[in-house]
Design an enzyme around this catalytic site. Structure first.
Site, PDB file in Angstrom:
ATOM      1  N   ASP A 108       0.733  -1.041   0.010  1.00  0.00           N
ATOM      2  CA  ASP A 108      -0.128   0.267  -0.003  1.00  0.00           C
ATOM      3  C   ASP A 108       1.246   1.476  -0.692  1.00  0.00           C
ATOM      4  OD1 ASP A 108       1.254  -0.328   2.438  1.00  0.00           O
ATOM      5  OD2 ASP A 108      -0.876  -0.314   3.535  1.00  0.00           O
ATOM      6  N   ASP A 111       7.003   3.905   3.499  1.00  0.00           N
ATOM      7  CA  ASP A 111       7.258   4.933   4.304  1.00  0.00           C
ATOM      8  C   ASP A 111       8.258   5.189   4.490  1.00  0.00           C
ATOM      9  OD1 ASP A 111       6.869   6.571   6.544  1.00  0.00           O
ATOM     10  OD2 ASP A 111       6.419   5.488   7.360  1.00  0.00           O
ATOM     11  N   LYS A 139       5.855   7.975   0.512  1.00  0.00           N
ATOM     12  CA  LYS A 139       6.065   9.260   1.777  1.00  0.00           C
ATOM     13  C   LYS A 139       7.088   9.385   1.112  1.00  0.00           C
ATOM     14  CE  LYS A 139       2.846   8.537   5.264  1.00  0.00           C
ATOM     15  NZ  LYS A 139       2.398   8.052   7.049  1.00  0.00           N
ATOM     16  N   VAL A 161      -1.876   8.355   6.478  1.00  0.00           N
ATOM     17  CA  VAL A 161      -3.193   8.568   5.805  1.00  0.00           C
ATOM     18  C   VAL A 161      -3.980   6.789   6.438  1.00  0.00           C
ATOM     19  CG1 VAL A 161      -2.864  10.078   3.863  1.00  0.00           C
ATOM     20  CG2 VAL A 161      -1.467   7.065   4.524  1.00  0.00           C
ATOM     21  N   ARG A 173      -9.883   0.809   7.220  1.00  0.00           N
ATOM     22  CA  ARG A 173      -9.744   0.499   5.401  1.00  0.00           C
ATOM     23  C   ARG A 173     -10.520   0.260   4.440  1.00  0.00           C
ATOM     24  NH1 ARG A 173      -4.596  -2.581   7.062  1.00  0.00           N
ATOM     25  NH2 ARG A 173      -4.288  -3.394   8.369  1.00  0.00           N
TER      26      ARG A 173
HETATM   27  P1  IMP Z   1       7.408   0.885   6.359  1.00  0.00           P
HETATM   28  O1  IMP Z   1       8.021  -0.587   6.218  1.00  0.00           O
HETATM   29  O2  IMP Z   1       7.952   1.553   7.036  1.00  0.00           O
HETATM   30  O3  IMP Z   1       7.676   1.488   4.786  1.00  0.00           O
HETATM   31  O4  IMP Z   1       6.193   0.930   5.836  1.00  0.00           O
HETATM   32  C1  IMP Z   1       5.303   0.757   5.053  1.00  0.00           C
HETATM   33  C2  IMP Z   1       4.014  -0.219   6.092  1.00  0.00           C
HETATM   34  O5  IMP Z   1       3.441   0.703   6.898  1.00  0.00           O
HETATM   35  C3  IMP Z   1       2.939  -0.300   5.101  1.00  0.00           C
HETATM   36  O6  IMP Z   1       2.777  -1.391   4.657  1.00  0.00           O
HETATM   37  C4  IMP Z   1       1.055   0.420   5.706  1.00  0.00           C
HETATM   38  O7  IMP Z   1       1.061  -1.138   6.543  1.00  0.00           O
HETATM   39  C5  IMP Z   1       2.435   1.551   7.143  1.00  0.00           C
HETATM   40  N1  IMP Z   1       1.736   2.564   6.909  1.00  0.00           N
HETATM   41  C6  IMP Z   1       3.062   3.516   6.386  1.00  0.00           C
HETATM   42  N2  IMP Z   1       2.933   4.628   6.883  1.00  0.00           N
HETATM   43  C7  IMP Z   1       0.966   4.790   6.763  1.00  0.00           C
HETATM   44  C8  IMP Z   1      -0.040   4.979   6.763  1.00  0.00           C
HETATM   45  O8  IMP Z   1       0.045   6.793   6.616  1.00  0.00           O
HETATM   46  N3  IMP Z   1      -1.261   5.409   6.983  1.00  0.00           N
HETATM   47  C9  IMP Z   1      -1.361   3.499   7.404  1.00  0.00           C
HETATM   48  N4  IMP Z   1      -0.247   2.814   7.504  1.00  0.00           N
HETATM   49  C10 IMP Z   1       1.122   2.435   7.093  1.00  0.00           C
HETATM   50 MG    MG Z   2      -0.564  -1.055   8.366  1.00  0.00          MG
END
Ligand code: IMP
Ligand code: MG
Length: 192
Positions: A108, A111, A139, A161, A173
């Site tokens: 999705d 981040d 982001k 978000v 969701r």
């Molecule tokens: P990362 O491992 O930090 O890149 O995060 C990715 C995961 O964190 C995504 O698969 C989402 O499930 C969750 N995530 C990151 N940012 C958001 C947000 O703004 N809203 C909801 N879930 C998020």
């Molecule tokens: Mg999540």
């Protein structure tokens, strides 16, 4: 429940339009990968990162007129009411037998990048024929680890978000658009 929504960042028409565009681009790339004789030279496995990608994946796969199978993997990085990544953790086994296959991982949002970093490393150990990464949202500037994503739906500001598959503490969701939550919602559920 939808009273908790603050503002819509990306409405449903824009999402639909962009998913359509991404689908066309991905389909073209995968078709090129499969070569002239179509599905005889390789196999495509789309790996959906649970749970946040399910709505995006449901819409995206119907824009991909290629022979593919669907794999699922559960990863958590935002446990409960957390709004900060706590590091990616695999919550299920990876799909097996990715060796020699064209793998497309769909998540999705990118981040910190840890989820897709961990997943791509593990998938590459299985020696797929190719590996591509697609995310609906990104982001910019937040990545803690460098991950090369092949397809991005939208770059969004650094705000938490929900909607279109993305949750806060498991909820929202099913909200059909990408939106932010009212600040008091987060405060209420963390008790802070
Ligand atoms: P990362 O491992 O930090 O890149 O995060 C990715 C995961 O964190 C995504 O698969 C989402 O499930 C969750 N995530 C990151 N940012 C958001 C947000 O703004 N809203 C909801 N879930 C998020
Ligand atoms: Mg999540």
């Amino acid at each position: 429940m939808f009273r908790d929504i603050d503002k819509v960042l990306i409405g449903r028409e824009r999402i639909a339009e962009r998913v359509h565009e991404l689908g066309a681009q991905i389909a073209q790339d995968l078709q090129r990968e499969l070569g002239d004789d179509g599905d005889h030279t390789g196999e495509i496995v789309l790996v959906s990162v649970l749970t946040g990608s399910i709505v995006f994946v449901a819409d995206l796969i119907r824009q991909l007129p290629v022979k593919l199978s669907l794999g699922l993997v559960a990863v958590s990085s935002y446990p409960g009411t957390s709004m900060e990544s706590k590091g990616a953790m695999l919550r299920s086994e990876l799909p097996k037998n990715l060796t020699g296959k064209h793998v497309l991982v769909v998540d999705d949002i990118l981040d910190s990048g840890q989820t897709l970093d961990v997943l791509s490393r593990l998938i590459l150990e299985q020696k797929p024929a190719s590996l591509r990464l697609a995310v609906l949202l990104r982001k910019p500037g937040k990545a803690k680890v460098a991950v090369k994503v092949d397809y991005v739906g939208f770059d969004i500001p650094d705000e938490f978000v929900v909607g279109y598959g993305l949750d806060y503490d498991g909820f929202y969701r099913n909200y059909p658009e990408i939106a932010t939550l009212k600040p008091e919602v987060a405060l209420r559920s963390t008790g802070g």
